[in-house]
Each structure stands twice: as structure tokens, then as C-alpha cells.
Write a protein that holds these residues in place. Structure first.
Motif, PDB file in Angstrom:
ATOM      1  N   PRO A  16     -29.861  28.467  13.558  1.00 52.32           N
ATOM      2  CA  PRO A  16     -28.484  28.940  13.630  1.00 52.32           C
ATOM      3  C   PRO A  16     -28.115  29.639  12.322  1.00 52.32           C
ATOM      4  N   LEU A  17     -27.031  30.366  12.370  1.00 55.63           N
ATOM      5  CA  LEU A  17     -26.547  31.010  11.155  1.00 55.63           C
ATOM      6  C   LEU A  17     -26.212  29.942  10.121  1.00 55.63           C
ATOM      7  N   SER A  18     -25.663  28.854  10.609  1.00 52.58           N
ATOM      8  CA  SER A  18     -25.211  27.825   9.688  1.00 52.58           C
ATOM      9  C   SER A  18     -24.952  26.533  10.449  1.00 52.58           C
ATOM     10  N   TYR A  19     -25.051  25.424   9.748  1.00 51.74           N
ATOM     11  CA  TYR A  19     -24.662  24.150  10.345  1.00 51.74           C
ATOM     12  C   TYR A  19     -23.598  23.513   9.477  1.00 51.74           C
ATOM     13  N   ILE A  20     -22.515  23.127  10.103  1.00 53.98           N
ATOM     14  CA  ILE A  20     -21.432  22.484   9.390  1.00 53.98           C
ATOM     15  C   ILE A  20     -21.527  20.994   9.648  1.00 53.98           C
ATOM     16  N   GLY A  21     -21.749  20.243   8.602  1.00 54.24           N
ATOM     17  CA  GLY A  21     -22.233  18.896   8.833  1.00 54.24           C
ATOM     18  C   GLY A  21     -21.239  17.806   8.876  1.00 54.24           C
ATOM     19  N   GLN A  22     -21.507  16.870   9.153  1.00 51.40           N
ATOM     20  CA  GLN A  22     -21.572  15.537   9.615  1.00 51.40           C
ATOM     21  C   GLN A  22     -22.955  15.043   9.202  1.00 51.40           C
ATOM     22  N   ASP A  23     -22.977  14.242   8.175  1.00 49.59           N
ATOM     23  CA  ASP A  23     -24.265  13.721   7.755  1.00 49.59           C
ATOM     24  C   ASP A  23     -24.310  12.244   8.147  1.00 49.59           C
ATOM     25  N   LYS A  60     -19.377  36.824  28.183  1.00 43.98           N
ATOM     26  CA  LYS A  60     -18.392  37.644  27.469  1.00 43.98           C
ATOM     27  C   LYS A  60     -18.974  38.360  26.251  1.00 43.98           C
ATOM     28  N   LYS A  61     -20.215  38.019  25.915  1.00 42.99           N
ATOM     29  CA  LYS A  61     -20.851  38.647  24.769  1.00 42.99           C
ATOM     30  C   LYS A  61     -19.966  38.707  23.529  1.00 42.99           C
ATOM     31  N   PRO A  62     -19.641  37.552  23.003  1.00 41.07           N
ATOM     32  CA  PRO A  62     -18.833  37.556  21.779  1.00 41.07           C
ATOM     33  C   PRO A  62     -19.663  38.039  20.591  1.00 41.07           C
ATOM     34  N   ASP A  63     -18.992  38.301  19.503  1.00 47.16           N
ATOM     35  CA  ASP A  63     -19.700  38.757  18.307  1.00 47.16           C
ATOM     36  C   ASP A  63     -20.292  37.590  17.530  1.00 47.16           C
ATOM     37  N   GLY A  64     -19.763  36.403  17.780  1.00 43.16           N
ATOM     38  CA  GLY A  64     -20.257  35.229  17.082  1.00 43.16           C
ATOM     39  C   GLY A  64     -19.830  33.988  17.840  1.00 43.16           C
ATOM     40  N   PHE A  91     -29.735  28.567  25.875  1.00 42.02           N
ATOM     41  CA  PHE A  91     -28.652  29.425  25.374  1.00 42.02           C
ATOM     42  C   PHE A  91     -28.998  29.978  23.998  1.00 42.02           C
ATOM     43  N   PHE A  92     -29.559  29.103  23.188  1.00 47.26           N
ATOM     44  CA  PHE A  92     -29.968  29.555  21.859  1.00 47.26           C
ATOM     45  C   PHE A  92     -30.914  30.739  21.979  1.00 47.26           C
ATOM     46  N   GLU A  93     -31.865  30.600  22.882  1.00 46.40           N
ATOM     47  CA  GLU A  93     -32.832  31.685  23.090  1.00 46.40           C
ATOM     48  C   GLU A  93     -32.119  32.975  23.452  1.00 46.40           C
ATOM     49  N   LYS A  94     -31.228  32.829  24.409  1.00 45.09           N
ATOM     50  CA  LYS A  94     -30.508  34.011  24.877  1.00 45.09           C
ATOM     51  C   LYS A  94     -29.700  34.652  23.756  1.00 45.09           C
ATOM     52  N   TRP A  95     -29.006  33.816  23.021  1.00 46.03           N
ATOM     53  CA  TRP A  95     -28.172  34.361  21.954  1.00 46.03           C
ATOM     54  C   TRP A  95     -29.027  35.008  20.876  1.00 46.03           C
ATOM     55  N   ASN A  96     -30.135  34.376  20.590  1.00 47.36           N
ATOM     56  CA  ASN A  96     -31.043  34.980  19.625  1.00 47.36           C
ATOM     57  C   ASN A  96     -31.501  36.342  20.106  1.00 47.36           C
ATOM     58  N   ALA A  97     -31.855  36.411  21.378  1.00 46.45           N
ATOM     59  CA  ALA A  97     -32.309  37.684  21.946  1.00 46.45           C
ATOM     60  C   ALA A  97     -31.191  38.729  21.851  1.00 46.45           C
ATOM     61  N   ASP A  98     -29.977  38.282  22.085  1.00 47.76           N
ATOM     62  CA  ASP A  98     -28.836  39.197  22.026  1.00 47.76           C
ATOM     63  C   ASP A  98     -28.345  39.439  20.605  1.00 47.76           C
ATOM     64  N   LYS A  99     -29.015  38.773  19.668  1.00 45.63           N
ATOM     65  CA  LYS A  99     -28.621  38.914  18.265  1.00 45.63           C
ATOM     66  C   LYS A  99     -27.173  38.489  18.011  1.00 45.63           C
TER      67      LYS A  99
END
Lengths: 367, 367
Positions: B170-177, B129-133, B147-155
Motif C-alpha cells: 500500500p501507499l501507506s499504513y496508518i497504525g494501530q500497533d 467509480k475509479k477514485p484517484d486514491g 481488490f489490491f491486485e485490481k487497484w495496483n493494476a489501475d495504479k
DNA sequence: CTTAAATTTGTGTTCGGACACGCAGATGTC
DNA sequence: GACATCTGCGTGTCCGAACACAAATTTAAG
């Protein structure tokens, strides 16, 4: 997603309403804003269509087109007198930042928390400016009432935080639940002392008679033991201490510790736990556990070195933030806001402290 | 406030920049959006002035003028399989609601957490679906990488939450430490057991080999005792349990309790503390304290009746909320977002539980 | 030196709503 | 009946940025 998006939302605009009602957009606008001079029948027709189409104004467009500014006033103690207020202040400023784009401005009125006259003076000052909304921590009950009356008369909504006054219905109250925090403190105290012992509730530097929240904290603490039938197991004393004289402070503590059999736990209801911690350290006493309030620097020091076991915290930054937030919700977005909003009671210890500290402008919002 | 406003209004607009740089607004626009074809020197001049005047685009105007829609995808386990995910889901929906006015849409892709194939299937669906995020909880490490690779390639920027995978930034990680929460659990366990005893770390229904976060929790727990030189005082065992067979589960526990000398504390690293609580209740054992994770209904039951002392919680609703929030910050508002964002580690007990529940789930409100 | 092509820059319209202005027609006044 | 006033309503501009398109300028080609 680049393409093949099913279909666009049928967003209703003023123009659509005008078309359907067979009037001009100006008329619709007049109806919406009650700017008058619209024939009764036309007005009803338009209103009906507005409801029918479930019209929702586009906030972007609205804000863009109007030069309307919202001026809020925030009244709370000066953080130079009590470090606790640093947090609410920064929350207020964060909210102002967030709502800047909606032309929201916040003017701060800070007062010396020990000085009623200063409180009244600042409240008067604020009132004279006729802000569009008010956020305040009404720490003086009696003096506040007449202001409430005046603001109600002037139709200026006000939000309370940190201290609650239920009369004269405020728009919203952002909580601090003192009773419940007393219960929580007791739970922790009990948990850490499985065997019977004595405990002390210490109120430092505030007169119980004047501070309802201290009473509530003590009640909560005591009721925990009563409710769980632990009265026979734990002996609970309470004391008011003042730091006005350093030597007196110490002498009183010396006497208390001398006279209290098997004292294992002290619960400090104000933010001065660090003072007890310091005392215990000087006296090389390390079998007495401490629970206190508020993440202010001196407390953090003793939390980190283990002298204070737990600090209870109710997101003070969040309180400031949500106060302004509620005003904006009400005035800018015309949404309903909850009458009361309690923020979570946080149990803070050395091991999770980091997450509660202000990471620059990071705000932990309870959603 | 009705009048006499100082009127500073130093709001910088594109027009102001254009004027000062002696170009047209179109050129400034081109510079801002890198729409290219601007002479190098002009570009630099404009950029300099933008910085000088500290220009901040008016989001109202921006959103109004452009019909741009933002479509985000959220990939996480179906809450029907694991109640934990109810909270992130509702956080995501809250965020969608909050950003609706900015044309943000969130599509949810939920999968059976036990089924790798389902995970991959949903991830594929989403990718097509090529989402924006993208916001996801990448619970399967190996399968996620491509998938990460693909998404990175697709920016396509993606935000992780709940489970961290550091590679492929990733752009960001929302944690659970997890490690820190282990430390925290140990602190509480230690606090509640001043005298030496045995403690048990129980991993239920998840294979340690496959779940890094369980390892971290155990490490944190053990390291607390090591760091505080308490190794000699407390004996700590750990065990993996499965509930596949009810009778086996009970038998294993029976054996453990039989064989462990002076067991006083169990730390459950997964959200199944209620199962141990139930077992202890059936066996009428009440001298063993329990610390677990997650505010799911069966846990709450035992928290309220005292069988579970504490539940550790890291604002799961907030994780969902902030995930979408970060994407919006990045894509809609073009602001910088923190690489990593840990939410506070909450210590939840019967006495402060209410504040952590959704309002609609709140049991009572004490004023 | 001319003309076409490429590059750079300027102009004008649009988004949805707020509000100022002003035009009709109705009503009122002497 | 002439003129002022009031009502009801429509028109047009503005808000700040996005973007399409047109104009101006430079560069290349013949």
C-alpha cells in the motif's frame, strides 16, 4: 475518477458578483477590502450580493496575486538553557515550513529563562519589529503585562503557550494544564501503590513562589487523594530542592529518605526527575517509584531502564506548532480560532515512548 | 512588519529554470510533468538545474491554474454497527474539510462489519467509480487481496488503516500497533499489581482465528511478563467470550472467577471492557482491575466511575485524518509519504480523558 | 532535392484575485 | 470660464503554473 462527474461546483467569483451588481471587478474588490472610494449605495448593493451568493474568496488566487507577507514573532526560552524547549522550537519550525507557501515567516526570539532582563530585552526587540502576530511563553508575569497593553494598542494579536496569563485577552492559549496533570500523576501514583505509604512531591530548581504551574501540579496531586478520601491512607510531603550544590542536593535527599517512613513514591514536578533517578541508582534504592515530566534525554534514559515509571507530557512540539497555526488561521485565513486549546496529557512509559519521539518531522497532531 | 524587510525572495520559478537552461517554460513544464517529447540531453539539463536550484512548485499557482479534482474513496465499517468507527469517520471528514481548497473530495463507503458480502459489495462499488486514491480498513483479509491486485493494476494508490495487510504494498499504513499495545497494557497491569496474582486476557465477540490483532495483543501482554522474568509471579489465562447469549456470558465469567485463584486483573483486548465492568458491578466485585480499549461511550461511563482503570487508545480520529492526509500528500502535493505511520498509544484514564475527546464531547475544561 | 511526417520546442491564454493606473464627471477656486 | 482637485469607477497587468496550440527543427520518404 475519470469521467461522468455529476457537475461542477458553482463557485462564486468576484467576476460573478461584479456582473450581478452591474459594476466592475475593481469596484467589488474595493468593497471587499474597504479600499474606499465607492459610492455608498453601490457598496451596499455589492455587499448584499456578496452575502447572497455566499462568496468565499479563493485563497489560492489571493495568495498568488498578492505579495503580502506575514511575519510572526515567537518568544520563548533558549533550548540551550532548558532542553524542554527543543520541542516547541521544532514545532514552530514545522509550522513555519507548512505555512511557507502562504508567505508566513517566523522570527524566533529566545531568551535565558533565568534572566528577566533578557526576557524583557528580547520582548522589546520583538515589539520594535512590529510583527503581524506574536507567539510567546510569558514566563514572567509582571514584566509581560505592559507588553500586552502595547500589543493590544497596536492591534497585534498574540498567542500564549505553556504558561497562561488570562488578563488582556490573547487571541488564544495553547495549554499545558498543570492542575490536571497533577491529578493524573496522583492517579498513577495511587494505582501503583495500592497499599498505604508515604509519597513525596519534589520541586527541583524552580522557586514555587515564582512558578504558578508548580503550585497547580502540587494542588492537583494532593487534591486527588483528598477527593478520593485517601488522605488517611497516604502521607504526602513536599519539598523544594536545588541542584546548585551537588552535595547539598544529596544530603537533603538522604535526610528526607531517612526521616520519611515507608516512602514509596516521588513525584517530580519539574523536568529533573532524572536527577532523583540518578540519586536512587547511586544509593541502590529500588523500591521508590518515580513520576516526572518531559521527554528530555536524561529522563528517557531512566525511563528506559525502569528507574522512572512514567513521564507526563503535553505535546510540547504540538504546542509550538499550534501556536503558529492559530496565528495563521486568524491572520491568513481569517478564520475564528478557539480561545483555548489544550493538548492531550500523555502518559509516557517505556512501552509507548517510541510513538512520542520525534520521528524526523513527524508531528502528532491532536485533531 | 512594515518595511526594511531584507528581501531575499529566492523563490525559484519555472521561468528561472527555463532561463538558466536556455529553453522555454513549456519545455520545463514538459520535463516536470513527464509529458514527454523532450530531447534526452535537454531533459537532463533541465532536471539538473531543477535539482540545483532546488525548485519547489508553487502550489497556489498550480491549483489555481488547473481545474483538476481529486476524488478519494474511504471504505470502513458503519459506525452504527460499531461506535468505534465514529472517530475515524469524523477524522476523514475533518481532513476533507482541510483539503477542500485543493479540490479534494472524499466519498465514504461504509459497510456492516459482520457481513463479508456487504464489504465486498461496497468495495466493488468503490472500485467501479475509479477514485484517484483509496483509504480503507481491510478487515477481511482474503476478500481484500483481489481488490489490491485490481487497484495496483489501475495504479490507484491505497492507504490502509487500523488493520494491516502487508502484501501488495500500500501507499501507506496508518497504525494501530497491536503488539505494542499489549506490552503497554501489561506494563500497566504489572504496575497496578506489585504483588503476585492471576490475570485474565479476555477476547470478546471476535474470533481470535479471524483477528490477527487480538493475537498480537495477547502476545504483547504475555511477552511483557516473559521478558521481565515475571512468569513465576503472575499467572496469565486467556479466554474467548461471546455476548450472543447474555446468560452464557455471565455463567462463563462466574465459572472463571470461581476457578481462578487470586484473579486481580482483566485485560480486554476488544472494545467491550464495559461488559466486564457491568458484570463486576452486578456481582459487587471491586478488587479486579480492568484495562480495555477504545473511548466509546459505555467504556467512558465505567472509566469515570472507576470500574475501568485504563483505556488504551490509538487516536482513531487521527487515523482517519492522516489516511486522507497521506493520499493528499501523495497525489496533490506529490510528496513522499512514510510507508508506515503509527499514532501514539494513548493511556487514557479518568484524569486525562477530556483531552482525548472531541471538543463538543468534552465534559469540562479546567483552567 | 523536395515534401511530408515526426519530433522537439516556443508562445499565449487561463485560473481568481490584488492592485496600480487612469479616465470621466462632479465639485471647488479665483 | 479656465483649471485644479476630488470622487467614483473601469481597465489592464501580474502572480506562477498548466496546458493547448503553433512554430521550428529534425528525420524519413519519394
Amino acid at each position: 475518477m475519470k469521467k461522468d462527474r455529476p457537475q461542477k461546483n458553482t463557485v462564486v467569483r468576484i467576476k460573478d458578483i461584479a456582473l450581478k451588481a452591474d459594476v466592475s471587478t475593481g469596484t467589488v474588490d474595493r468593497v471587499i477590502h474597504n479600499r474606499g472610494r465607492v459610492a455608498e449605495d453601490v457598496k451596499n448593493r455589492v455587499l448584499k450580493i456578496i452575502k447572497e451568493l455566499n462568496y468565499e474568496p479563493n485563497l489560492m488566487a489571493r495568495m498568488l496575486g498578492s505579495k503580502k507577507e506575514y511575519h510572526f514573532a515567537a518568544l520563548f526560552p533558549d533550548h540551550n538553557y532548558d532542553a524542554f524547549w527543543t520541542a516547541p522550537k521544532s514545532g514552530i519550525e514545522k509550522a513555519e515550513q507548512d505555512f511557507k507557501q502562504y508567505n508566513v515567516f517566523v522570527e524566533q526570539y529566545v531568551f535565558d529563562p533565568q534572566d528577566v532582563n533578557d526576557y524583557v530585552k528580547k520582548a522589546n526587540e520583538l515589539t520594535r519589529k512590529k510583527p503581524d502576530g506574536i507567539l510567546l511563553s510569558p514566563i514572567y508575569y509582571k514584566e509581560t503585562l505592559s507588553f500586552f497593553e502595547k500589543w493590544n494598542a497596536d492591534k497585534i494579536p498574540f498567542v500564549l503557550f505553556n504558561t497562561q496569563i488570562a488578563d488582556f485577552d490573547p487571541l488564544s492559549y495553547i495549554g499545558q494544564d498543570s492542575y490536571q496533570s497533577g491529578l493524573l500523576a496522583a492517579k498513577l501514583a495511587h494505582y501503583g501503590n495500592p497499599d498505604s505509604c508515604s509519597m513525596l512531591i519534589a520541586h527541583i530548581d524552580e522557586k514555587i513562589s515564582n512558578a504558578q504551574h508548580l503550585v497547580k501540579k502540587e494542588q492537583g496531586f494532593r487534591n486527588y487523594f483528598a477527593q478520593n478520601n485517601l488522605d488517611h491512607k497516604y502521607k504526602i510531603e513536599s519539598v523544594e530542592l536545588t541542584r546548585a550544590s551537588q552535595s547539598n542536593f544529596i544530603k537533603t535527599l538522604d535526610a528526607l529518605i531517612e526521616s520519611t517512613f515507608d516512602l514509596k513514591q516521588i513525584f517530580v514536578t519539574t523536568s529533573q526527575a532524572y536527577d532523583i533517578a540518578k540519586y536512587l541508582e547511586q544509593r541502590h534504592i529500588n523500591h521508590i517509584k518515580l513520576i516526572g515530566y518531559d521527554l528530555i534525554p536524561p529522563n528517557l534514559h531512566y525511563l528506559n531502564n525502569g528507574a522512572i515509571s512514567f513521564l507526563i507530557n503535553q505535546n510540547p512540539k504540538g504546542q509550538g506548532y499550534w501556536g503558529i497555526y492559530q496565528l495563521a488561521e486568524h491572520l491568513v485565513f481569517k478564520r475564528e480560532v478557539p480561545i483555548i486549546k489544550y493538548l492531550p496529557l500523555d502518559v509516557v512509559t517505556k512501552e509507548n515512548l517510541n510513538y512520542f519521539l520525534d520521528e524526523k518531522d513527524q508531528l502528532f497532531i491532536e485533531i
